[in-house]
Motif scaffolding. Structure first.
Motif, PDB file in Angstrom:
ATOM      1  N   VAL B 121       0.910  -1.675  -0.371  1.00 11.70           N
ATOM      2  CA  VAL B 121       0.257   0.182   0.210  1.00 11.70           C
ATOM      3  C   VAL B 121       1.101   0.901  -0.111  1.00 11.70           C
ATOM      4  O   VAL B 121       1.897   1.254   0.865  1.00 11.70           O
ATOM      5  CB  VAL B 121      -1.040  -0.412   1.105  1.00 11.70           C
ATOM      6  CG1 VAL B 121      -1.707   1.728   1.119  1.00 11.70           C
ATOM      7  CG2 VAL B 121      -1.570  -0.858   1.234  1.00 11.70           C
ATOM      8  N   ASP B 122       0.582   2.406  -0.800  1.00 11.39           N
ATOM      9  CA  ASP B 122       1.271   3.267  -1.002  1.00 11.39           C
ATOM     10  C   ASP B 122       0.705   4.087   0.954  1.00 11.39           C
ATOM     11  O   ASP B 122      -0.190   4.210   0.650  1.00 11.39           O
ATOM     12  CB  ASP B 122       1.336   4.861  -2.577  1.00 11.39           C
ATOM     13  CG  ASP B 122       1.481   5.801  -2.233  1.00 11.39           C
ATOM     14  OD1 ASP B 122       1.868   5.787  -1.001  1.00 11.39           O
ATOM     15  OD2 ASP B 122       1.052   6.485  -3.272  1.00 11.39           O
ATOM     16  N   GLY B 123       2.172   4.455   0.855  1.00  5.73           N
ATOM     17  CA  GLY B 123       1.842   4.756   2.636  1.00  5.73           C
ATOM     18  C   GLY B 123       1.588   6.611   2.914  1.00  5.73           C
ATOM     19  O   GLY B 123       1.757   7.105   3.888  1.00  5.73           O
ATOM     20  N   THR B 124       1.741   7.118   1.353  1.00  5.27           N
ATOM     21  CA  THR B 124       2.080   8.168   1.394  1.00  5.27           C
ATOM     22  C   THR B 124       0.769   9.075   1.859  1.00  5.27           C
ATOM     23  O   THR B 124       1.092  10.180   2.811  1.00  5.27           O
ATOM     24  CB  THR B 124       2.563   8.784   0.129  1.00  5.27           C
ATOM     25  OG1 THR B 124       1.583   8.870  -0.790  1.00  5.27           O
ATOM     26  CG2 THR B 124       3.555   9.609  -0.113  1.00  5.27           C
ATOM     27  N   ASP B 125      -0.271   8.692   1.684  1.00  9.10           N
ATOM     28  CA  ASP B 125      -1.390   9.264   2.700  1.00  9.10           C
ATOM     29  C   ASP B 125      -1.895   7.955   3.139  1.00  9.10           C
ATOM     30  O   ASP B 125      -2.678   7.319   3.403  1.00  9.10           O
ATOM     31  CB  ASP B 125      -2.796   9.400   1.126  1.00  9.10           C
ATOM     32  CG  ASP B 125      -3.703   9.776   1.838  1.00  9.10           C
ATOM     33  OD1 ASP B 125      -3.762   9.854   3.925  1.00  9.10           O
ATOM     34  OD2 ASP B 125      -4.820  10.451   1.469  1.00  9.10           O
ATOM     35  N   SER B 126      -1.420   8.346   4.860  1.00  2.00           N
ATOM     36  CA  SER B 126      -1.499   7.545   5.847  1.00  2.00           C
ATOM     37  C   SER B 126      -2.790   7.024   6.284  1.00  2.00           C
ATOM     38  O   SER B 126      -3.558   6.000   6.739  1.00  2.00           O
ATOM     39  CB  SER B 126      -0.670   7.834   7.251  1.00  2.00           C
ATOM     40  OG  SER B 126      -1.294   8.835   7.536  1.00  2.00           O
ATOM     41  N   ALA B 129      -4.429   5.064   3.149  1.00  2.00           N
ATOM     42  CA  ALA B 129      -3.438   3.355   3.776  1.00  2.00           C
ATOM     43  C   ALA B 129      -4.285   3.047   4.535  1.00  2.00           C
ATOM     44  O   ALA B 129      -4.141   1.416   4.023  1.00  2.00           O
ATOM     45  CB  ALA B 129      -1.767   4.017   3.326  1.00  2.00           C
TER      46      ALA B 129
ATOM     47  N   TRP C 172       4.508   0.699   1.577  1.00  2.00           N
ATOM     48  CA  TRP C 172       5.655   1.501   1.190  1.00  2.00           C
ATOM     49  C   TRP C 172       5.596   3.334   1.904  1.00  2.00           C
ATOM     50  O   TRP C 172       4.539   4.007   1.859  1.00  2.00           O
ATOM     51  CB  TRP C 172       5.662   1.511  -0.615  1.00  2.00           C
ATOM     52  CG  TRP C 172       6.114   0.668  -0.622  1.00  2.00           C
ATOM     53  CD1 TRP C 172       6.212  -0.731  -0.313  1.00  2.00           C
ATOM     54  CD2 TRP C 172       6.941  -0.177  -1.826  1.00  2.00           C
ATOM     55  NE1 TRP C 172       6.949  -1.745  -0.999  1.00  2.00           N
ATOM     56  CE2 TRP C 172       7.601  -1.080  -2.029  1.00  2.00           C
ATOM     57  CE3 TRP C 172       7.046   0.495  -2.783  1.00  2.00           C
ATOM     58  CZ2 TRP C 172       7.239  -2.159  -3.142  1.00  2.00           C
ATOM     59  CZ3 TRP C 172       7.342   0.358  -4.195  1.00  2.00           C
ATOM     60  CH2 TRP C 172       7.867  -1.406  -3.928  1.00  2.00           C
ATOM     61  N   TYR C 182       3.000  12.274   6.482  1.00  2.00           N
ATOM     62  CA  TYR C 182       2.313  12.562   5.621  1.00  2.00           C
ATOM     63  C   TYR C 182       1.479  14.382   5.552  1.00  2.00           C
ATOM     64  O   TYR C 182       1.117  15.035   4.536  1.00  2.00           O
ATOM     65  CB  TYR C 182       1.616  11.652   5.478  1.00  2.00           C
ATOM     66  CG  TYR C 182      -0.445  12.141   5.079  1.00  2.00           C
ATOM     67  CD1 TYR C 182      -0.703  12.251   3.273  1.00  2.00           C
ATOM     68  CD2 TYR C 182      -1.257  12.660   5.638  1.00  2.00           C
ATOM     69  CE1 TYR C 182      -1.802  12.648   3.500  1.00  2.00           C
ATOM     70  CE2 TYR C 182      -2.650  12.371   5.837  1.00  2.00           C
ATOM     71  CZ  TYR C 182      -3.116  13.117   4.591  1.00  2.00           C
ATOM     72  OH  TYR C 182      -4.368  12.700   3.751  1.00  2.00           O
TER      73      TYR C 182
END
Lengths: 327, 376, 377
Positions: B121-126, B129, C172, C182
């Motif tokens: 999962v792309d965690g940039t937007d937690s 995510a 990730w 974020y």
């Protein structure tokens, strides 16, 4: 157009049929005049007559609705930016930056006008000395009095030694001594060949000008030297009457036939009449009969104020005869 | 006295509405804000762009994939066939989740072993995510439960359900858990605060800056009259905006109002006392409109962020939680949400109402006291 | 265009800023407060949801089930209650956000190998917290179910049952899924918009209101000179704020910065020019400080806060709103920032966003210049 261009060698400002409307309101209505180089041209008129609007069109910040003109040889419609390099402008509001010091305000405008670095210091000192601000060069402009602000604003407007300067009611709200000093400065500049275009509603200041233009309700109703205006443009004559109890006498004189207007003026009265000789006789006669001690009854050269008021009233009468109410 | 106040009010309204753009700002800005909050601020995660990296490609692996693709939460955007594509897709942000099934998955499953399922999962937007991970967990658990019961049935020789706990979930007050129902009532509170704060603080400073303040102060107007004249118009605008936003919320977004409208307006009145008081206070400490604007934000940002509007107060550090007790917005939010969604009344909301009233009285009293000192 | 005139304007503007230390101070303090709040105090992570429990079963099995909740960081059991009325009160007064109600026959049902219903009541008014809490509860319930099932098989058949799936989720870029990682990068975009809105949107309107503009437009200064001169000092403040934000992110909040730092600052500069020009454009068009301040809110601050993907993911928004986000420059900057910070990628991946950001800057500068008239109306 041709006449406008042809004259630009001897004239600093030429306008022809200049007009500005704001919606349906005509602020300036087909005004034409010339200002010669080195002249002090006074632009007179009551508040709201169109003085500031005219000046704003001349300095290139307000586009005319119609008409043509040049300032310092540049077209006011197409070369506004060139004009701005060759003029100085100072408005009635002394628009300096309150939160900047005297010295910083000068520095700012000398940067804007790009004063030659070699002359910069000298010009700055000249302004500070001229404005009498030697001890206040590091004070915030906000704390300065009206007279100081006014001289500083003038200094900032002429830092770049423009050949033409426009002053929009420069002395409103300034004490008489400061006004006097200010006019000395204007004479000095004019002596150096600078053209000064000044608006005012102080009559005594109008007398200092080389030539005058009178604007009323957007229209230029008279132009000429103060002398010409006083002697040629006044259709009626003016008498000065000095007597006892002028206030009571006023009422008596008003009853005489052929008397247009009576007004208190200093210790005596100014009486506007159709014809001097007959009126002098009639007034002296009447006052003596009624027991007033009369010192003087004679024709005088009218003051500018007399001319001004009489021209405006003539204009009003011409435009709205039905509304005229005779006293 | 009333004559003078009346003229102050007329003057203020003329000034506020002289510029037609200002009308737009006062009445359009709230509507834009509700629409933005109603539509944009949604934490409901659906249709997550997903890539499938199925190295096994067996009936069993395809069945597992269909478990994901069959929900409204995952949209399969791409099937990928080599390792490098995984990084590429995630780096470019083209997908936010990748389901990877290794070779031998189907065989292991049939053999009763434990094959691996990987989800990236792309965690940039937690936040998103986290929600995506919740979904994948739910789906895989549900799936394994079925596999388990199949195996269980095989062992038992007959099909049976294994014992389990079934959650019977009942969200109260907001049955469909629409974030809109949560945000829209709160928007009322923050919009009213911003508009009244800014208008009050700038309107007074504007007079100082332009110089008309001096003129007003030499007239027989009393400070109380002046303050009333400077606050009542903005209070009225504030109430008008409350009505506007409420109408949009109820009729456009269909946010329920379950409680008492009169109570809502009473609370709004108390709340406005606090915002107008703060606005006046700002104007006494500001000399220019710029300063007033900055000071407004200096107050506004923390007030909104520490109110529970977006971020739950319970998640904040304890010291910061104590700070929120000084924030009028905190109380008003409880009242507004309580009236809109819970339909609760003064019996439960009285502590918040009392806090607002007390704070309103204190700020107004303090503001007018300071105001007299600085202006006369 | 003449540099010396631009410089004269810039120096004057700089003096205005220095003379008003409070505004300058707030131009720096407000970003710091935002950073501190988002870095320390605010979090969308839901944990310790206050929960009340009404355990009617009061058995070993129900206690086993509840231990799943007690051991979870996501729930905090505040009270055991005995009756529906107490549940009702606890939720209404917001003492608890969730309530678990375990039926009387819970243990019997589980032991008989059947489905046992447990009621979960959540306060739905905060839909986000409710949603997350439900998800957590489901997880706890399912893992309990699985344990029970496996035990049951063992008890009945004497054989162990392997778990059917080894589920391995991986995250990730933000491995621990911390919301500060974020939010802090995106916050840089918001801070710049705040500077633009708060500082520049008033500068030209103020000169019109005070009458100094009339004096200024009677001089040879040109529109672009005036605008660039005014931009420059605010650009410096804005870049200082960026530096501050980056340093705080690095040393205070430990937000990983994986990409190129020069690229970060370069993109910040491009975005800042656009944002400040937008502020000036607002100032030019409105000519009134009150109006400018309100418009700046609507046009700069709100969109960058709500529609840029800074906090709320754009892909979760409805389609029409998603289209709107494409015209909001902060959207591109936020995605660049997150790319540089968390993914460590550069222009090779984000050339389009960078290009659009540049285009935004150019368009804003041109528009601000174009709309500024050295004329009175």
């Amino acid at each position: 157009m041709n006449s406008v261009e042809k004259n630009s060698n001897e004239t600093a400002v030429v306008v022809q049929d200049l007009e500005r409307r704001f919606g349906s309101f005509i602020a300036v209505n087909r005004v034409s005049f010339e200002v010669k180089k080195g002249e002090i041209f006074g632009f007179l008129g009551p508040n709201g007559a169109g003085k500031s609007t005219t000046i704003r069109m001349l300095i290139g910040v307000l586009a005319p609705t119609d008409g043509v003109g040049t300032v310092a040889g540049f077209d006011i419609r197409t070369q506004a930016e060139e004009i701005k390099k060759h003029i100085g402008y100072m408005s009635q509001k002394f628009s300096l930056y309150d939160d900047l010091t005297v010295s910083e305000n000068i520095d700012f405008y000398s940067g804007i006008y790009r004063i030659d670095p070699a002359r910069k210091k000298a010009r700055k000192e000249w302004v500070i000395e001229m404005a009498g601000l030697e001890h206040h060069r590091h004070s915030r402009t906000a704390i300065l009095s009206g007279g100081w602000k006014q001289r500083l604003a003038l200094g900032c407007a002429i830092l770049h030694e423009p050949p033409v300067i426009f002053l929009d009611e420069p002395t409103s709200g300034v004490d008489p001594v400061s006004r006097r000093q200010f006019w000395d400065l204007i004479y000095e500049l004019s002596g150096k060949g600078v053209t000064v275009f000044v608006t005012t509603h102080y009559m005594d200041e109008a007398e200092y000008c080389d030539r005058l233009g009178l604007i009323y309700r957007g229209e230029l109703i008279a132009a000429g030297t103060p002398e010409t205006l006083k002697t040629e443009l006044m259709q009626e004559d003016v008498l000065e009457v000095i007597c006892e109890r002028p206030q009571d006498a006023m009422g008596e004189i008003e009853q005489i036939e052929g008397i247009k207007e009576v007004a208190l003026f200093g210790k005596g009265l100014h009486v506007v009449v159709e014809e001097t000789e007959r009126a002098v006789a009639a007034i002296s006669d009447l006052l003596q009969r009624r027991g007033y001690a009369v010192t003087r009854v004679e024709g005088i050269v009218p003051s500018l104020e007399d001319v001004f008021v009489s021209l405006i009233e003539a204009r009003d009468r011409a435009e709205q005869p039905q509304q005229e109410v005779k006293r | 006295m009333f004559e003078r106040i009346k003229h102050m009010l007329i003057k203020e309204f003329i000034q506020i509405f002289r510029d037609p753009k200002m009308k737009g700002v006062i009445f359009l800005m709230p509507v834009i804000q509700v629409l933005v909050f109603g539509y944009a601020v949604t934490t409901d995660v659906k249709h997550v762009a997903t890539a499938v990296y199925d190295q096994d490609n067996s009936p069993a692996s395809r069945e597992l994939v269909s478990r994901f693709a069959g929900t409204e939460y995952f949209d399969v955007a791409e099937y990928i066939y080599h390792e490098g594509r995984v990084t590429e897709l995630l780096d470019h942000g083209k997908v936010r989740a990748i389901i990877r099934i290794r070779e031998g998955y189907g065989d292991d499953l049939r053999a009763g072993k434990t094959p691996q399922l990987q989800v990236i999962v792309d965690g940039t937007d937690s936040n998103t995510a986290g929600t995506v991970l919740d979904y994948t967990t739910d789906i895989t658990r549900e799936y394994s439960k079925q596999v388990l019961s199949r195996r269980y049935a095989r062992l038992q020789g007959q099909p049976v359900d294994p014992p389990r706990v079934v959650l019977d979930t009942r969200p109260w007050f907001n049955a469909n858990l629409e974030s809109r129902n949560f945000y829209v009532p709160g928007v009322i509170a923050i919009i009213v605060m911003l508009i009244t704060l800014m208008l009050t603080s700038m309107a007074v400073v504007r007079e100082k800056e332009i110089g008309t303040m001096e003129q007003i102060m030499v007239t027989p107007i009393t400070p109380a009259e002046f303050i009333l004249g400077k606050t009542v118009p903005f209070a009225l605008i504030g109430i008008a905006d409350v009505i506007l936003v409420t109408v949009v919320g109820v009729f456009w977004f269909e946010v329920p109002i379950r409680g008492n409208l009169a109570l809502l307006f009473l609370a709004t009145g108390f709340y406005l006392m606090t915002t107008l008081g703060v606005g006046l206070l700002i104007s006494t400490v500001s000399d220019t409109q710029q300063q007033a604007m900055m000071s407004t934000f200096f107050f506004y940002f923390p007030a909104v962020l520490l109110s529970g509007f977006m971020f739950p107060i319970a998640n904040m550090p304890e010291s910061v939680q104590w700070l929120t007790y000084l924030n009028p917005l905190r109380y008003f939010l409880v009242v507004v949400r309580g009236i809109f969604l819970k339909g609760i009344g003064p019996l439960i909301l009285w502590p918040q109402m009392a806090a607002l009233l007390v704070m309103g009285l204190i700020t107004l009293w303090f503001a007018s006291k300071r105001f007299k000192k600085t202006s006369v | 265009m003449k540099l010396y005139r631009t410089w004269a304007v810039a120096r004057k503007e700089y003096l205005h800023i220095i003379r008003d230390p409070r505004s300058l101070g707030m131009g720096i303090v407000i970003p710091v407060i935002l950073l501190l709040l988002f870095g320390y105090a605010l979090s969308l992570d839901v944990d310790n949801v206050p929960t009340v429990v009404w355990d009617q079963s009061e058995s070993q099995v129900s206690r086993d089930f509840l231990s799943g909740f007690q051991g979870s960081p996501y729930f905090s059991i505040v009270k055991f209650v005995h009756g529906y009325g107490e549940v009702d009160r606890a939720i209404n007064s917001a003492e608890a956000l969730a309530a678990l109600i375990i039926p009387r026959d819970f243990a019997q049902l589980i032991e008989a190998g059947r489905a046992a219903p447990v009621q979960l009541i959540v306060d739905g008014s905060d839909s986000d917290t409710a949603d997350t809490a439900i998800g957590y509860a489901e997880t706890v319930a399912q893992s309990f179910s699985q344990q029970v099932a496996v035990r049951e098989v063992q008890r009945k058949t004497g054989r162990t049952l392997d778990l059917p799936l080894d589920y391995r989720p991986r995250t990730w870029y933000n491995e621990d899924m911390e919301s500060k990682n974020y939010i802090v990068p995106g916050l840089i975009a918001v801070i710049m918009m705040v500077i633009a809105a708060l500082l520049t949107s008033l500068t030209i309107a103020r000169e019109w209101e005070r009458g100094t503009m009339e004096q200024l437009i009677s001089t040879p200064v040109k529109g672009p000179e005036l605008i660039l001169g005014k931009l420059f000092p605010y650009f410096t403040i804005g870049m200082f704020d960026v530096l501050l934000a980056v340093l705080m992110g690095e040393f205070l909040f430990d937000v990983p910065l994986r990409g190129s730092v020069p690229l970060l600052f370069g993109m910040a500069a491009v975005f800042l020019v656009g944002a400040l020009s937008l502020g000036i454009l607002i100032s030019v068009v409105t000519k009134s400080q009150l109006l400018a301040s309100q418009l700046a809110m609507v046009l700069t601050f709100l969109p960058s806060f709500l529609l840029s993907g800074f906090m709320y993911a754009i892909s979760n928004m409805p389609q029409p709103i998603q289209i709107i986000t494409y015209v909001i420059p902060a959207t591109y900057f936020v995605s660049l920032l997150k790319g540089i910070y968390l993914k460590g990628v550069g222009l090779e991946v984000m050339a389009i966003q960078a290009g659009l950001l540049g285009a935004f800057g150019v368009v804003m500068v041109i528009l601000a210049n174009d709309k500024f008239k050295k004329k009175l109306e």
